[in-house]
Design a protein around this motif. Sequence first.
Motif, mmCIF file in Angstrom:
data_model
loop_
_atom_site.group_PDB
_atom_site.id
_atom_site.type_symbol
_atom_site.label_atom_id
_atom_site.label_comp_id
_atom_site.label_asym_id
_atom_site.label_seq_id
_atom_site.Cartn_x
_atom_site.Cartn_y
_atom_site.Cartn_z
ATOM 1 N N LEU A 300 1.879 4.864 13.481
ATOM 2 C CA LEU A 300 1.127 3.626 13.252
ATOM 3 C C LEU A 300 0.512 3.622 11.856
ATOM 4 N N ASN A 301 0.016 4.769 11.428
ATOM 5 C CA ASN A 301 -0.559 4.847 10.090
ATOM 6 C C ASN A 301 0.497 4.599 9.019
ATOM 7 N N LYS A 302 1.684 5.156 9.196
ATOM 8 C CA LYS A 302 2.764 4.902 8.244
ATOM 9 C C LYS A 302 3.083 3.405 8.183
ATOM 10 N N LEU A 303 3.155 2.779 9.337
ATOM 11 C CA LEU A 303 3.509 1.362 9.380
ATOM 12 C C LEU A 303 2.418 0.487 8.764
ATOM 13 N N VAL A 304 1.158 0.856 8.958
ATOM 14 C CA VAL A 304 0.069 0.124 8.306
ATOM 15 C C VAL A 304 0.185 0.259 6.789
ATOM 16 N N LEU A 305 0.455 1.470 6.320
ATOM 17 C CA LEU A 305 0.596 1.698 4.875
ATOM 18 C C LEU A 305 1.738 0.875 4.290
ATOM 19 N N GLU A 306 2.780 0.666 5.067
ATOM 20 C CA GLU A 306 3.947 -0.079 4.585
ATOM 21 C C GLU A 306 3.768 -1.583 4.658
ATOM 22 N N THR A 307 2.697 -2.049 5.284
ATOM 23 C CA THR A 307 2.466 -3.486 5.450
ATOM 24 C C THR A 307 1.603 -4.004 4.302
ATOM 25 N N PRO A 308 2.110 -4.915 3.479
ATOM 26 C CA PRO A 308 1.334 -5.424 2.343
ATOM 27 C C PRO A 308 -0.003 -6.029 2.801
ATOM 28 N N GLY A 309 -1.075 -5.631 2.139
ATOM 29 C CA GLY A 309 -2.392 -6.202 2.425
ATOM 30 C C GLY A 309 -3.076 -5.642 3.651
ATOM 31 N N ALA A 310 -2.461 -4.655 4.345
ATOM 32 C CA ALA A 310 -3.040 -4.157 5.597
ATOM 33 C C ALA A 310 -4.144 -3.133 5.370
ATOM 34 N N VAL A 311 -4.107 -2.443 4.238
ATOM 35 C CA VAL A 311 -5.099 -1.398 3.960
ATOM 36 C C VAL A 311 -6.344 -2.025 3.338
ATOM 37 N N ASP A 312 -7.511 -1.625 3.814
ATOM 38 C CA ASP A 312 -8.775 -2.076 3.215
ATOM 39 C C ASP A 312 -8.996 -1.241 1.952
ATOM 40 N N GLU A 313 -8.429 -1.692 0.858
ATOM 41 C CA GLU A 313 -8.412 -0.899 -0.363
ATOM 42 C C GLU A 313 -9.808 -0.662 -0.926
ATOM 43 N N GLU A 314 -10.704 -1.627 -0.799
ATOM 44 C CA GLU A 314 -12.058 -1.445 -1.312
ATOM 45 C C GLU A 314 -12.785 -0.347 -0.539
ATOM 46 N N PHE A 315 -12.657 -0.367 0.782
ATOM 47 C CA PHE A 315 -13.294 0.671 1.593
ATOM 48 C C PHE A 315 -12.707 2.039 1.263
ATOM 49 N N VAL A 316 -11.381 2.104 1.187
ATOM 50 C CA VAL A 316 -10.729 3.380 0.892
ATOM 51 C C VAL A 316 -11.184 3.906 -0.467
ATOM 52 N N ARG A 317 -11.273 3.044 -1.441
ATOM 53 C CA ARG A 317 -11.658 3.459 -2.797
ATOM 54 C C ARG A 317 -13.117 3.907 -2.860
ATOM 55 N N GLU A 318 -14.004 3.182 -2.216
ATOM 56 C CA GLU A 318 -15.437 3.439 -2.334
ATOM 57 C C GLU A 318 -15.935 4.534 -1.388
ATOM 58 N N HIS A 319 -15.292 4.682 -0.242
ATOM 59 C CA HIS A 319 -15.903 5.492 0.810
ATOM 60 C C HIS A 319 -15.066 6.663 1.312
ATOM 61 N N THR A 320 -13.856 6.868 0.805
ATOM 62 C CA THR A 320 -13.008 7.904 1.384
ATOM 63 C C THR A 320 -12.517 8.914 0.348
ATOM 64 N N HIS A 321 -12.013 10.022 0.877
ATOM 65 C CA HIS A 321 -11.466 11.112 0.068
ATOM 66 C C HIS A 321 -10.183 11.592 0.732
ATOM 67 N N GLY A 322 -9.204 12.008 -0.073
ATOM 68 C CA GLY A 322 -7.978 12.591 0.456
ATOM 69 C C GLY A 322 -6.897 11.595 0.795
ATOM 70 N N TYR A 323 -7.017 10.369 0.287
ATOM 71 C CA TYR A 323 -6.078 9.310 0.663
ATOM 72 C C TYR A 323 -4.652 9.634 0.238
ATOM 73 N N GLU A 324 -4.470 10.133 -0.974
ATOM 74 C CA GLU A 324 -3.118 10.335 -1.499
ATOM 75 C C GLU A 324 -2.351 11.367 -0.676
ATOM 76 N N GLU A 325 -3.012 12.482 -0.363
ATOM 77 C CA GLU A 325 -2.347 13.516 0.435
ATOM 78 C C GLU A 325 -2.015 12.990 1.828
ATOM 79 N N PHE A 326 -2.966 12.261 2.418
ATOM 80 C CA PHE A 326 -2.717 11.670 3.737
ATOM 81 C C PHE A 326 -1.550 10.691 3.692
ATOM 82 N N ALA A 327 -1.536 9.792 2.690
ATOM 83 C CA ALA A 327 -0.488 8.775 2.608
ATOM 84 C C ALA A 327 0.886 9.415 2.454
ATOM 85 N N ALA A 328 0.949 10.508 1.696
ATOM 86 C CA ALA A 328 2.225 11.196 1.532
ATOM 87 C C ALA A 328 2.694 11.782 2.859
ATOM 88 N N ALA A 329 1.770 12.377 3.616
ATOM 89 C CA ALA A 329 2.143 12.949 4.912
ATOM 90 C C ALA A 329 2.548 11.859 5.899
#
Length: 760
Positions: A300-329
């Motif tokens: 489900l996470n892979k499919l959300v990442l592949e859906t344009p506009g589905a990720v809350d980019e502002e929240f991810v940028r301001e409040h999270t860590h480790g996004y790139e490694e997670f997205a690759a996995a």
Amino acid sequence: MVSKPPAGDPVQDAPQVTPPQHAAAGLPAVGHTLRIAREQMGSLRTARTLLKVNQKDGFDCPGCAWPEEDKRHVAEFCENGAKAVAEEATLRRVTPEFFAAHPVADLAERSGYWLGQQGRITQPMFLPEGGDRYEPVTWERAFGILAEELRALDSPDEALFYTSGRTSNEAAFLLQLFAREFGTNNLPDCSNMCHESSGSALTETIGVGKGSVSLEDLHRADLIVVAGQNPGTNHPRMLSALEKAKAAGARIISVNPLPEAGLERFKNPQTPLGMVRGAALTDLFLQIRIGGDQALFRLLNKLVLETPGAVDEEFVREHTHGYEEFAAAAGEADWDETLAATGLERSEIERALKMVLASERTIVCWAMGLTQHKHSVPTIREVVNLLLLRGNIGRPGAGVCPVRGHSNVQGDRTMGIFERPAPAFLDALDKEFGIVSPRHHGFDVVRSIQALRDGEAKVFFAMGGNFVGATPDTEVTEAAMRRARLTVHVSTKLNRSHAVTGTRALILPTLGRTDKDVQKAGRQFVTVEDSMGLVHASRGNLPPASPYLLSEPAIVARMARAVLGEASATPWEEFEADYARIRDRIARVVPGFEDFNARLAADPGGFALPHAPRDERRFPTKTGKANFTAAPVEYPRVPEGRLLLQTLRSHDQYNTTIYGLDDRYRGIKGGRRVVLVHPEDAAALGLADGAYADLVSEWTDGVERRAPGFRVVHYPTARGCAAAYYPETNVLVPLESTADVSNTPASKSVIVRLEQSPST
């Protein structure tokens, strides 16, 4: 009319089986509740007691930890909560004469159901070395025996202090204080066996090892995912919250290997229409294979990442860590592997994705179906990943909701019942009491059993619970307990643990939630914390079952005085006399409890503890942000001809307490030794419905663990999976089969073979 306890164990040789039901509660629940209550309490006492359950001026239900709304119903309890109250408020009594008539060897042959039905224990009891039965003992002598054994230890770490989730905040705070002043962090608790995986995963990812939602959030959610949980039996009042959420427009996804009546339709006994028609709850049922949840959420996470506009980019940028490694996995998630791990159809997962994407406010709820596997911690981290992707933590109507099972298991941990305490907590405790707490980690439940087995621990003290009945690898656990020099159980009623003793044993009878508690300073109350972090008072209203009972805080205080003596500057006698003095100290040690007594006086409904991710979108992790994680996907691989077994409760059961021999929603009546198997799997194994089979678990140590004589029930489980009740199947769970990180027993994924056996 109050009925007498059963004289002998009921025969369970041939349970009756009918098709499973498709709705929970309604008139049958009301009728069953009243029948059980009258059998235990009588009509007048039933009314007097049940009308005080979960009321602001009453007592907290000794069952589950589900919270109450500020405005309470007149009948603020569920069927299983009423059973728990009836069992505690029963008029049946276990007296010294009972113990004189029943040697320990006789008690050991009895079922948990029979033991629990005998009633409330009325006096302290002692099993001397070489004795064959318990005999009455004075409280003074009982504490003297405890002091003798504890003082004789070579190290404080040879003592174990276990806590059940029923223990109040006040008693739990005193117990951990005593243990640390004595010199040990050996404070195993029932959370080690249930939501330890949740706490481990949430502490790492969001910085707080508790749920982040309130009842109001559930009512406002767009989507609620209920994974690995059966609220109809284990948390029935949760169904009212789901019903209210549905009425407001929420959609519900149920993820479970078994269809459960409570998640299909809820017939709310609080309303006439609810009693008759009920409300359909689940919009999408994902009948997942046991242990496939991490794979599902990863895809489900892979499919959300592949859906344009589905990720809350502002929240991810301001409040999270480790996004790139997670997205690759997540990008490596594979459809074929996921379908194999989950047993689901592609169309089902695609439908779930649409519901996730359509929701602006999503809550994921879970219980033991997610927490009791080898890979439970990464599974729950993957749940958090999904919520972080969409910004669903720290937003009204969204968040994580681990649903705790016992009424104060969360509060006990807040009070410091933890074998791996935070240094800041110990610093505050030491400063307040002028002690030096040990800094090395203690033993959790599994490690405690190993310590008893290996001779590293010699005294076992349990504040409530049924340790022997709740723990894995029954034969190993019982042999380990019998190696102890002294076993002590603070209890209201009999259970299996009283029949599996050390060289010497004590039973210390205590007040229950329903009992009035009067000490030197007057009438007392205790406090509890529910599953959503709300703290409130609990006041019993019934005369105690015996004049010889002591409260839990009094037992701890007197034990501390007997063991520590004048060397302790802690005012134990003051704490026993007035629990407000305990709360004053809690307020100075535990964050969030400032002005504890004043806040309880100002609001009878209690108060909410702070939760930084929920309240401020602040994440007190090592990185200072919410952490995405990227672990390899795991799921159980089952050899040909074997099944994957999950242990579970019946509807006539709460944890290890057996109220009856039926499982109404699953169509089982008059017996507990049943195994639920998909008809096609049973056919492949040559097992007809009604056949009897021995369950034999397979583990890497090569030891044969066998549970004999289970009636095979053809049942709509997920393919390749089976289910059977605990504690009868705890014997199949290897002690060393635990979750990574949390060390929780992996009771939901046990590889078994079924060997046909004669009917018993």
